[in-house]
Design a protein around this motif. Structure first.
Motif, PDB file in Angstrom:
ATOM      1  N   ASN A   1       0.851  -1.195   0.000  1.00 30.81           N
ATOM      2  CA  ASN A   1       0.000   0.000   0.000  1.00 30.81           C
ATOM      3  C   ASN A   1       0.890   1.249   0.000  1.00 30.81           C
ATOM      4  OD1 ASN A   1      -1.569   2.195   0.738  1.00 30.81           O
ATOM      5  ND2 ASN A   1      -2.781   1.068   2.263  1.00 30.81           N
TER       6      ASN A   1
ATOM      7  N   THR B   1       0.277   4.416  -0.159  1.00 28.04           N
ATOM      8  CA  THR B   1      -0.108   5.489   0.771  1.00 28.04           C
ATOM      9  C   THR B   1       0.420   5.191   2.172  1.00 28.04           C
ATOM     10  OG1 THR B   1      -2.188   5.423  -0.451  1.00 28.04           O
ATOM     11  CG2 THR B   1      -2.081   6.916   1.453  1.00 28.04           C
ATOM     12  N   ASP B   2       0.258   3.939   2.567  1.00 26.88           N
ATOM     13  CA  ASP B   2       0.704   3.546   3.899  1.00 26.88           C
ATOM     14  C   ASP B   2       2.215   3.732   4.039  1.00 26.88           C
ATOM     15  OD1 ASP B   2       0.131   2.542   6.456  1.00 26.88           O
ATOM     16  OD2 ASP B   2       0.788   0.531   5.870  1.00 26.88           O
TER      17      ASP B   2
ATOM     18  N   GLU C   1       3.153   7.427   4.168  1.00 24.94           N
ATOM     19  CA  GLU C   1       2.761   8.133   5.401  1.00 24.94           C
ATOM     20  C   GLU C   1       3.470   7.612   6.651  1.00 24.94           C
ATOM     21  OE1 GLU C   1      -1.499   8.059   5.737  1.00 24.94           O
ATOM     22  OE2 GLU C   1      -1.766   9.268   3.914  1.00 24.94           O
ATOM     23  N   ASN C   2       3.730   6.318   6.683  1.00 25.33           N
ATOM     24  CA  ASN C   2       4.158   5.726   7.962  1.00 25.33           C
ATOM     25  C   ASN C   2       5.566   5.147   8.023  1.00 25.33           C
ATOM     26  OD1 ASN C   2       1.668   6.283   9.261  1.00 25.33           O
ATOM     27  ND2 ASN C   2       0.748   4.593   8.119  1.00 25.33           N
TER      28      ASN C   2
HETATM   29  C1  LIG Z   1      -3.543   2.193   2.745  1.00 29.14           C
HETATM   30  O1  LIG Z   1      -2.946   2.934   3.794  1.00 29.14           O
HETATM   31  C2  LIG Z   1      -3.647   4.056   4.213  1.00 29.14           C
HETATM   32  C3  LIG Z   1      -2.794   4.820   5.237  1.00 29.14           C
HETATM   33  O2  LIG Z   1      -2.375   3.979   6.273  1.00 29.14           O
HETATM   34  C4  LIG Z   1      -5.005   3.638   4.758  1.00 29.14           C
HETATM   35  O3  LIG Z   1      -5.747   4.774   5.181  1.00 29.14           O
HETATM   36  C5  LIG Z   1      -5.753   2.858   3.707  1.00 29.14           C
HETATM   37  O4  LIG Z   1      -6.963   2.345   4.235  1.00 29.14           O
HETATM   38  C6  LIG Z   1      -4.917   1.703   3.159  1.00 29.14           C
HETATM   39  N1  LIG Z   1      -5.566   1.095   2.012  1.00 29.14           N
HETATM   40  C7  LIG Z   1      -5.815  -0.204   1.951  1.00 29.14           C
HETATM   41  C8  LIG Z   1      -6.458  -0.668   0.669  1.00 29.14           C
HETATM   42  O5  LIG Z   1      -5.531  -0.988   2.845  1.00 29.14           O
END
Ligand SMILES: *[C@@H]1O[C@H](CO)[C@@H](O)[C@H](O)[C@H]1NC(C)=O
Length: 455
Positions: free
Chosen positions: A271, A273-274, A277-278
């Motif tokens: 992921n 985005t994850d 961000e983290n």
């Molecule tokens: C991906 O990571 C983000 C930030 O941690 C989170 O808000 C989001 O739900 C995640 N997406 C999935 C598909 O797990």
């Protein structure tokens, strides 16, 4: 100057390397002799200083003094002599001694033991770079070959001829059978035949953002906050999607959940985005007073980095051993980390004690000990180079065969074609070619290639 060459062949995930050294001053390979040096663990002879190192020389010769290791001057000296290595890092070589003692009981290493057919990913004599072209194993094999070559080419003394194999997998074996004789990054206590080598991360782990091990130490030396100014929390980032360390990671999450002292978070590498961000850089981990260490698929490659922080490391008791683990001290005046149960059930109580304002100076002492033992001594690039050379000498001391450098036994050299001598050929490819071509054989002129492509 002496000439050094490293011979490597890669098949599947195994690298078999033959290291050959010529004698000082001689032409390369002119004498294919076996140099057996003094065992690296013989304590330094009293009253005799090691050879001076370049930076300590001055125009006015001071009275001869015993050489002493100084972190700032020597941490990146890859060329310490064998004696200087003993003086600077007297407790570094325990794993080499252990492996030697094991072979002394079992008998010398035979050439047949270096057959890598057991790995199952390829066979030694199939010259094939595909086995190490995937995104995981290609950087590892290249990093390890470079680190080894750095220790060899900076050696100030001759090294013996050896032939060996190494695996760049997380563990030397997948089936728990401890009978194979190879070099690996980690071993279980029962895998006595595995010789531990420094993990690829001592070169760098750019895939996860660690551009160079030495660079991390420079950043920390320059920018790290005082222990008491750090974030008074426990930091951890990682995936739960791992092998044998899964239970420990789950335990850490469970026992840190909703605690005010916790900054423990899982990461989902798939992921973006994850990750954006983290994910924390290693310097960011070092901004915390407390770091958590967990095993992953086998050992955890981040341990040596976390031990570079001037922070207190908390770890569950580990199953997999790396070459420096015997230096971890869980108690006493030299305590340099905090050892917890594998399920982390004692984490909350421990964090309350360590983080209590009245205890912080005692807690800081653990971080001080870690700093002096690891970043400033046993986990320096200088120590890594010393360890590689001790490994080479140690292996040679129980190697029951003489490595053969020539592809045939020299008969071809006697043949002549119409006025043209047929040259003898050496096995494999030299390091210099291997790291450019990533193959042991190639067409000349070479064809365009694609590397690091996952199938
Ligand atoms: C991906 O990571 C983000 C930030 O941690 C989170 O808000 C989001 O739900 C995640 N997406 C999935 C598909 O797990």
């Amino acid at each position: 100057m002496r000439t050094v060459a490293l011979y490597g062949t890669i098949a599947g995930f195994i690298t078999a390397a033959l290291v050959l050294f010529s004698t000082q001053g001689g032409p390369a390979f002119a004498s294919h002799t076996y140099h057996r040096l003094q065992h690296p663990n013989v304590p330094p002879r009293p009253g005799r200083a090691g050879p001076p190192v370049a930076h300590s020389q001055s125009h006015i010769s001071p009275p001869k003094q015993a050489w002493k290791y100084e972190y700032k001057l020597d941490r990146r000296n890859y060329g310490l002599s064998e004696e200087q290595c003993s003086v600077a890092f007297p407790e570094l070589y325990k794993e080499v001694e252990r492996a030697i003692a094991y072979r002394q009981k079992k008998g010398k290493i035979a050439l047949e033991e270096l057959d890598v057919g057991w790995r199952g990913d390829g066979i030694l004599y199939i010259i094939d770079a595909h086995g190490v072209s995937d995104a995981n194993h290609r950087p590892r094999s290249i990093a390890t070959l470079h680190a080894l070559n750095r220790a060899i080419s900076s050696a100030s003394e001759a090294l013996p001829d050896i032939e060996f194999t190494f695996t760049d997998h997380d563990s030397a074996l997948r089936d728990g059978d401890g009978t194979h004789t190879t070099w690996g990054y980690s071993r279980l206590a029962s895998q006595e035949s595995v010789w531990l080598m420094p993990d690829f991360g001592f070169w760098g782990w750019p895939d996860v953002g660690l551009r160079s091990y030495a660079e991390l130490q420079s950043y920390l030396d320059a920018d790290e906050d005082d222990f008491l100014d750090k974030v008074p929390k426990l930091v951890w980032r990682g995936s739960l999607n791992v092998g044998s360390g899964h239970d420990a990671r789950e335990g850490l999450l469970k026992h840190s959940a909703d605690q005010r002292w916790s900054d423990v978070q899982t990461l989902d590498w798939s992921n973006k985005t994850d990750i954006d961000e983290n994910l924390l850089s290693m310097q960011e981990h070092c901004e915390y007073m407390f770091t958590a260490q967990t095993e992953g698929n086998t050992y955890s490659g981040r341990l040596k980095y976390l031990l570079n922080c001037h922070s207190v490391l908390l770890s569950h008791s580990m199953q997999f051993i790396e070459h420096f683990h015997h230096l971890l001290q869980p108690s006493g005046p030299k305590q340099n980390y905090v050892k917890l149960k594998r399920d982390f059930s004692d984490l909350p109580r421990t964090m309350e004690t360590l983080g209590k304002p009245a205890n912080l100076l005692d807690t800081r002492k653990i971080a001080d000990n870690a700093l002096h033992t690891f970043r400033e001594r046993y986990l320096t690039p200088a120590a890594e180079a010393c360890y590689w050379r001790a490994l080479i000498r140690g292996w040679a001391s129980v190697q029951g065969f003489k490595p053969e450098i020539w592809e045939d036994s020299g008969e071809m050299a006697m043949e002549r074609r119409i006025g043209r001598k047929i040259q003898r050929k050496m096995r494999g490819a030299p390091f210099e070619s291997y790291v450019v071509m990533e193959a042991v054989e190639w067409d000349v002129p070479s064809k365009p290639r694609k590397v690091c492509v996952d199938k």
